[in-house]
Design an enzyme around this catalytic site. Structure first.
Site, PDB file in Angstrom:
ATOM      1  N   CYS A  16       4.650 -46.261  29.977  1.00 52.32           N
ATOM      2  CA  CYS A  16       4.466 -47.758  30.420  1.00 52.32           C
ATOM      3  C   CYS A  16       5.213 -48.628  29.319  1.00 52.32           C
ATOM      4  CB  CYS A  16       2.963 -48.009  30.520  1.00 52.32           C
ATOM      5  SG  CYS A  16       2.640 -49.603  31.197  1.00 52.32           S
ATOM      6  N   HIS A  57       0.400 -43.917  33.923  1.00 49.90           N
ATOM      7  CA  HIS A  57      -0.449 -43.630  32.819  1.00 49.90           C
ATOM      8  C   HIS A  57      -1.161 -42.173  32.911  1.00 49.90           C
ATOM      9  CE1 HIS A  57      -0.133 -47.242  30.234  1.00 49.90           C
ATOM     10  NE2 HIS A  57      -0.053 -47.836  31.128  1.00 49.90           N
ATOM     11  N   GLU A 102      -2.462 -40.249  30.892  1.00 52.81           N
ATOM     12  CA  GLU A 102      -3.280 -39.964  29.796  1.00 52.81           C
ATOM     13  C   GLU A 102      -4.715 -40.938  30.181  1.00 52.81           C
ATOM     14  OE1 GLU A 102      -0.966 -42.194  29.781  1.00 52.81           O
ATOM     15  OE2 GLU A 102      -1.507 -43.883  28.636  1.00 52.81           O
TER      16      GLU A 102
END
Lengths: 980, 290
Positions: B120, B245, B247
């Site tokens: 990002c 994302h 994560e």
């Protein structure tokens, strides 16, 4: 001093922003053909000049050459009708300018000196034949006169020389000092002093309201006459801040009538919590309530979570973007300032605004002076402000709501909340306790101090001096605060570098330092040490300024070097501004002169007590006389389109709700993406637990029965969490009272009834209040276009926000129907309770029968549902809310993207049965296999309504009442805010 | 903390049929950058920890001041965030700070057997540093992540699918994770796009739920990126920039559709997975150092 001014203009080769921007402007009814956007950086230096080559290198740093180009001191070439340049007024936070400045400093390894800076602005080229009126409207959407400067040129004026360079630097004045204020005046003059403020000897104008009433000013006069001297302006302004309604909550603290001698807060809010805590004993979930910046409950044996909900109504009425932004970053600081510093982990919002499609013509001043902003401008601004605040700070915003009513047209309500997480201990040190010690240094960290927010709650109708810094409103700088937050919560706290910390909010350091001084009984401040944004601030202004992004800390002398070294490496400014003492006094010096010397006892407890009287009112509203239509298809579609019911997903998706990695049940749910009344998020990633947030708010009930408004708000806030599987034992509440005209005995009676309701229903559920806030005068007084006075007061509004700990997020339940063949139940009884309902509002009535609540029954019901959810036999659960059962069924169907066949019982009028807002109800879906077990657990409280099947929502009584394809329901539900 | 087990096999929420089991853990450490508004460093650290690699979160100023050394690490991560509030273009100001203070260290780092990941805001930083695409190791800016076509930040779950076979994508059939950005609209001139294509550098593309291409259509392609590009590598394949994302969706219960999938699996008598398919991505990276 000569200044060198250079202007770098940046434009895209092909601007990706244009389509959406142009569409947006057109959607406001402005016939723009095309639009072009130029980003401008104005570089102002005096100690050195930049050469053309140097400026080119700077330009290259400010763009991406793949998509952008720049010009140096040359007007961008273009053909258009109008050029509109929008920049900031002097003293307004300019984050883009600051970033550009830092990049230049870094590149050339230089430091900009005082008076040197980089200012950002935007230039809009407008093509299209637009009228003078449209141009004005367009300008109003691009700029707010309170924070922005605007410069407009026609093409002919632009074509040869471009725009004129403008430098919004603050004009320096001579160094002001503290002045004595004479209180030996007659009561009339004293009252005027309290109302309009201290007469400034330099300008000859009043400085703005102290908001002190006559008994308070008498108390101050008597205190100083005993001391044998006159108060200084610093002392008077400081007392006004500390004693303000905002800080002392005098209305909630004062005795009321004969039956509430201890005041509403102690009797109904605090005592509710005390009673619940006593009764829960070992199962008490509270850690810190009411005393710190946020309230805190136990998360697990390692962590606690905090919650706090603030309002920022007045600033948001003036500058919706800036007001909402400072609202959210402000309440973030209530988290960082909890205990020794909790990490902000969830943001929460709520907006009460007028109908965004209305365009009221109202003015703050006579003769069409200072028009109010339209509800659409306010909505756009506050949505963006809270978004920028949360997104830039890396705090997810999973939960929030909007409520529309024309009575919020004069003044919107903007709620901003933050949940924090913190270990209970770090190396045996309890992190939720703090105490400054005598001898500790007073350190102010974060942003610098300017004239921002001085007397900010009031609006001066005088035209602003173009070179004077903006004081009424503030724009936050979330990145400065993020740097501050990170260094405190992620580093300094666990290094044990400070003993106490608090936020600088209302009243600035005058309140934060004096508040912390209670912990050790004294403080001594050197105001001239406080770092300023610009010269020319008087000592009283420095003392009470509400400049953002600042925290005050108590640092032991032996730790100060380590602390300063750390913050310097994180590029966070911190300054020692004094020392905590045990003198019993708050002493303030400015350049060697003592400008304030007041006993802490008087400062905190010297304000005279009040006694308030209330008068009962009971309004009777006409009941609708319409009969029930045979078919309700059209009604259901219209109800789904009502602004309080339809989707506001455009807000949910522009707020990052996944950062920090704890997303579980989000703001929108199911294949059909329906906004849920509650959300669930993990705030400790390696735990199975999660934090649920929900709320209840029923402003239309207040004029009918404020006591039952509290019942509805509390029940709905709790029920949102129960539906996900949070147990009632693990839920705590927050109260926000936003009242109007609180000097009227009738409004105070409504307040008393609502507070009584808070006590009764919170204690019945056993859900403690952990934090609260009130805002008592949400009234707009102005004029229409013909100079007729107009007063618009918000409906007395009680927001109850809930926070609950979910024991095992894997067992949580979402709102969407899941599979064909599942059974649909409604749990809880439905009564003809439609007073203040969305259905009656749709029929243009208010009515009188607001829902009642039998807490004994519903409490048992909630416990049963919790058992069923824990056994994982509930496929979906939706807490029935605005619009009643029909809307709940529609939302469950839309979110599951699947139909239902429903049969409703006879007895009640079908429309009343379907749209009643009776409390305590859920719609659940249950698979065939789980039916028996479910019915055994929940018992006869659950009524089987039908099954999940097909592609349409079909509801029948004796006959078919409605039969609508899910697609049609979805379109109705999602259409109202398309284009926002 | 429940340790996710590799032996569980469930169709939904898992990486797919080609999933590869790795011996967990490496002794190498990752350096995860922070400061100036980067905000996803903690969940990024958690993702690597679960995948078997520990990290140091290092403020960029500590690297500049020499308190930490880039050469002590073999994996450099620029996590997500809002560095400098996206002022002067997302990732641009942070990239300037790196270029103006740490450029020699970064170049030396790239010369060794190392990997660089930007997610990002991290991808935006890599793009402005020229680390991707990094043709001929010239490190010039050749791509841009422009403001989203819709003009506002977009936070929603997206599907992405790998379209080149490299160390980052092994065993991944699909990832399902959030985007949350205002500027993720991938753009580059046609000749650059051609080079990205021929050198297999386009690594992840946005796609529909059933893996069909997004074809630029909102919301499958959430920002207007050309070719539905969600992530690219550098020419040498050692640097990856990725807009979504992974994560933020490490667990099964982090996935947008998990309540539906859970109900489905329960009725089919299947065991629920603990972790999501997105963890394979981090395991692949850690495996490189095992």
């Amino acid at each position: 001093m000569t200044s060198f001014i250079h202007r770098i203009e940046v434009h895209y080769k092909q601007d990706p922003r244009l389509t959406s921007r142009t569409d947006r402007i057109r959607s406001l009814g402005i016939p723009v053909d095309t639009l072009h956007l130029i980003d401008i950086y104005t570089i102002v230096t005096s100690s050195r000049d930049f050469s053309y080559d140097e400026l080119c290198r700077i330009g290259a740093q400010l763009i991406n050459p793949v998509i952008q180009e720049y010009t140096i001191d040359t007007a961008t070439e273009s053909v258009f009708n109008y050029a509109i340049e929008v920049g900031f007024l002097p003293g307004v936070t300019d984050n883009i300018g600051t970033t550009a400045k830092q990049t230049i400093e870094d590149f050339y390894t230089i430091r900009f000196k005082e008076g040197e800076s980089v200012y950002s602005s935007q230039l809009f080229f407008i093509c299209g034949h637009i009228s003078e009126d449209s141009l004005q409207k367009l300008t109003a959407t691009l700029a707010n006169p309170l924070v922005n400067r605007v410069h407009i040129k026609k093409y002919e004026e632009y074509k040869n020389k471009g725009m004129d360079p403008f430098v919004p630097s603050v004009r320096f004045r001579e160094l002001p000092t503290a002045e004595e204020v004479n209180l030996d005046l007659d009561d009339q003059d004293l009252a005027r002093l309290g109302k309009e403020g201290i007469l400034d000897l330099v300008t000859g104008k009043r400085r703005g309201p102290l908001a002190l009433d006559l008994p308070q000013i008498h108390a101050i006069r008597d205190y100083f006459s005993k001391k044998g001297r006159k108060p200084t302006d610093v002392e008077l302004e400081s007392l006004a801040q500390t004693w303000s309604e905002h800080c002392k909550h005098t209305i909630f603290a004062s005795s009321m009538d004969d039956d509430v001698p201890k005041g509403l807060y102690k009797t109904f809010i605090q005592e509710a919590t005390n009673k619940i805590r006593r009764e829960k004993g070992d199962k008490d979930i509270c850690v810190t309530v009411f005393t710190d910046n946020s309230g805190a409950i136990i998360f697990d044996d390692r962590y606690l979570v905090t919650h706090k909900v603030e309002t920022h109504n007045s600033p948001s009425a003036l500058d919706p973007f800036g007001g909402a932004l400072t609202g959210i970053v402000g309440v973030n600081r209530d988290t960082i300032g909890f205990g020794l510093g909790a990490k902000p982990c969830l943001n929460y919002y709520g907006y009460c605004v007028g109908d965004p499609e209305s365009d009221p013509v109202l003015f703050r001043g006579k003769n069409k002076a200072n028009p109010i902003l339209s509800p659409r401008q306010i909505l756009d601004g506050v949505v963006k402000g809270v978004g920028v605040g949360g997104n830039c700070s890396g705090i997810p915003t999973p939960q929030g709501w909007c409520y529309f009513n024309d009575r919020y047209t004069g003044k919107p309500l903007v709620f901003a909340g933050t949940v924090g997480v913190m270990p209970l201990k770090h190396k045996h040190r309890k992190l939720f306790e703090k105490r400054a010690k005598p001898g500790d240094l007073i350190v102010m960290a974060g942003g610098r101090v300017g004239k921002d927010g001085i007397h900010g709650a009031t609006f001066s109708s005088e035209a602003l001096d173009p070179a004077s810094p903006v004081t009424a409103v503030q724009i936050g700088d979330p990145i400065t605060q993020k740097k501050l937050s990170d260094v405190i919560v992620k580093e300094a706290r666990d290094l044990g570098l400070y003993r106490s910390i608090t936020d600088n909010g209302a009243g600035g350091i005058s309140c934060s330092v004096a508040e912390m001084a209670k912990e050790c009984n004294g403080c001594h401040v050197f105001l001239d040490k406080v770092p300023l944004k610009y010269h020319g601030m008087a000592p009283w202004e420095i003392w009470i300024s509400e400049s953002q992004e600042r925290m005050t800390l108590a640092i032991p002398k032996e730790k100060i070097d380590e602390f300063m070294d750390l913050v310097q490496r994180r590029e966070v400014e911190a300054t020692v501004i004094g020392q905590f003492t045990d003198s019993g006094k708050c002493v303030v010096e400015y350049h060697g002169n003592v400008v304030m010397d007041i006993d802490l006892d008087f400062l905190h407890d010297g304000l005279p007590k009040k006694h308030l009287k209330t008068t009962r009112i009971h309004k009777l509203f006409p009941e609708p006389k319409t009969s029930c239509p045979a078919r309700l298809d059209k009604t259901i579609l219209s109800m789904l389109q009502r602004k309080n019911i339809c989707s506001k997903e455009f807000i949910s998706t522009q707020y990052d709700h996944t950062v920090q990695g704890g997303y579980v049940l989000g703001p929108v749910q199911g294949k059909g993406r329906v906004q849920a009344p509650a959300s669930l998020t993990k705030v400790v990633l390696d735990s199975e637990k999660g934090v649920g947030l929900s709320q209840g708010i029923f402003p239309l009930y207040s004029e009918i029965d404020p006591y039952l408004m509290a019942a509805a708000a509390i029940d709905t806030a709790i029920r949102g969490l129960i539906a996900m599987g949070v147990s009632l034992d693990n839920i705590a509440l927050l109260d926000n009272f936003c009242w109007c005209s609180s000097d009227e005995p009738e409004r105070l009676w409504q307040l008393k009834r609502a507070a009584q309701g808070c006590y009764d229903f919170a204690t019945a559920f056993g859900t403690p209040f952990i934090s609260g806030k009130d805002s008592m005068f949400n009234d707009f007084s102005g004029f229409d276009a013909n100079n007729n006075p107009v007063k618009i007061s918000v409906p007395p509004t009680l927001l109850i926000s809930s926070i609950g700990i979910h024991g095992e997020v894997e067992k949580a339940v979402s709102i969407d129907a899941k599979f064909e063949g599942d059974f649909v139940y409604v749990i809880g009884e439905t009564f003809p309770e439609l007073g203040g309902s969305e259905y009656f509002a749709f029929l243009d009535y208010i009515g009188n029968t607001v829902p009642k609540l039998d807490t004994r029954k519903v409490k048992f019901r909630y416990q049963r549902l919790t058992v069923a959810i824990a056994k994982e036999i509930v496929a979906s659960a939706y807490p029935v809310n605005y619009g009643g059962l029909a809307i709940a069924l529609a939302k469950v169907a839309i979110s599951g993207d699947i139909g239902m066949k429903i049969t409703i019982p006879s007895g009640l009028r079908p429309d009343y049965f379907l749209f009643s807002e009776s409390l305590g109800r859920f719609v659940v879906t249950i698979s065939k296999d789980n039916r028996k077990e479910f019915e055994e657990i929940v018992g006869c409280d659950a009524m089987l309504l039908g099954t999940v099947c097909g592609r349409a929502l079909q509801i029948s009584g004796q006959e078919i009442i409605t039969d609508l394809p899910v697609e049609e329901l979805e379109t109705a539900y999602k259409s109202p805010f398309v284009g926002y | 903390m429940k340790t996710p087990s590799n032996s569980e096999k469930s169709p939904a929420g898992r990486a797919g049929k080609n999933e590869i089991s790795y011996p967990a853990k490496t002794d190498e450490k990752a350096i995860i950058m922070s400061g100036y508004g980067i905000n996803s460093e903690m969940e990024t650290e958690e993702a690597f920890r679960r995948a078997g690699m520990s990290s140091d979160i290092v403020h960029i100023n500590d690297l500049i001041a020499g308190r930490k050394k880039l050469s002590d690490y073999r994996l450099l991560v620029f996590p997500g965030g809002f560095s400098y509030g996206d002022d002067t273009g997302a990732g641009n100001a942070y990239a300037n700070r790196v270029r103006n203070n740490l450029w020699d260290d970064v170049e030396r780092f790239l010369d060794n057997d190392t990997l660089v990941l930007g997610i990002c805001n991290g991808f935006q930083i890599l793009a402005n540093l020229g680390l991707v695409p990094g043709f001929d190791k010239k490190y010039e800016r050749e791509i841009a992540l422009m403001p989203n076509r819709k003009g506002v930040l977009e936070c929603r779950f997206v599907n992405i699918r790998p379209i080149s076979d490299n160390l980052w994508t092994r065993g991944i059939e699909r990832m399902y994770c959030p985007v949350a950005h205002g500027e993720g609209n991938f753009f580059c001139p046609p000749e650059t796009l051609e080079r990205l294509r021929t050198k297999d550098m386009i690594t992840f593309q946005y796609c529909q739920d059933d893996m069909r291409p997004a074809n630029g259509e909102y919301p499958h392609n959430p920002n207007g990126s050309i070719e539905d590009i969600a992530g690219i590598t550098s020419e040498d394949g050692k640097v990856l920039g990725l807009m979504p994302h992974p994560e933020r969706a490490m667990n099964f219960t982090n996935l947008y559709d998990w309540p539906y999938q859970k109900e489905k699996m329960k009725r089919e008598g299947k065991k629920l997975p603990q972790e999501s398919m997105n963890m394979q991505f981090f395991k692949n990276i850690v495996h490189y150092f095992c």
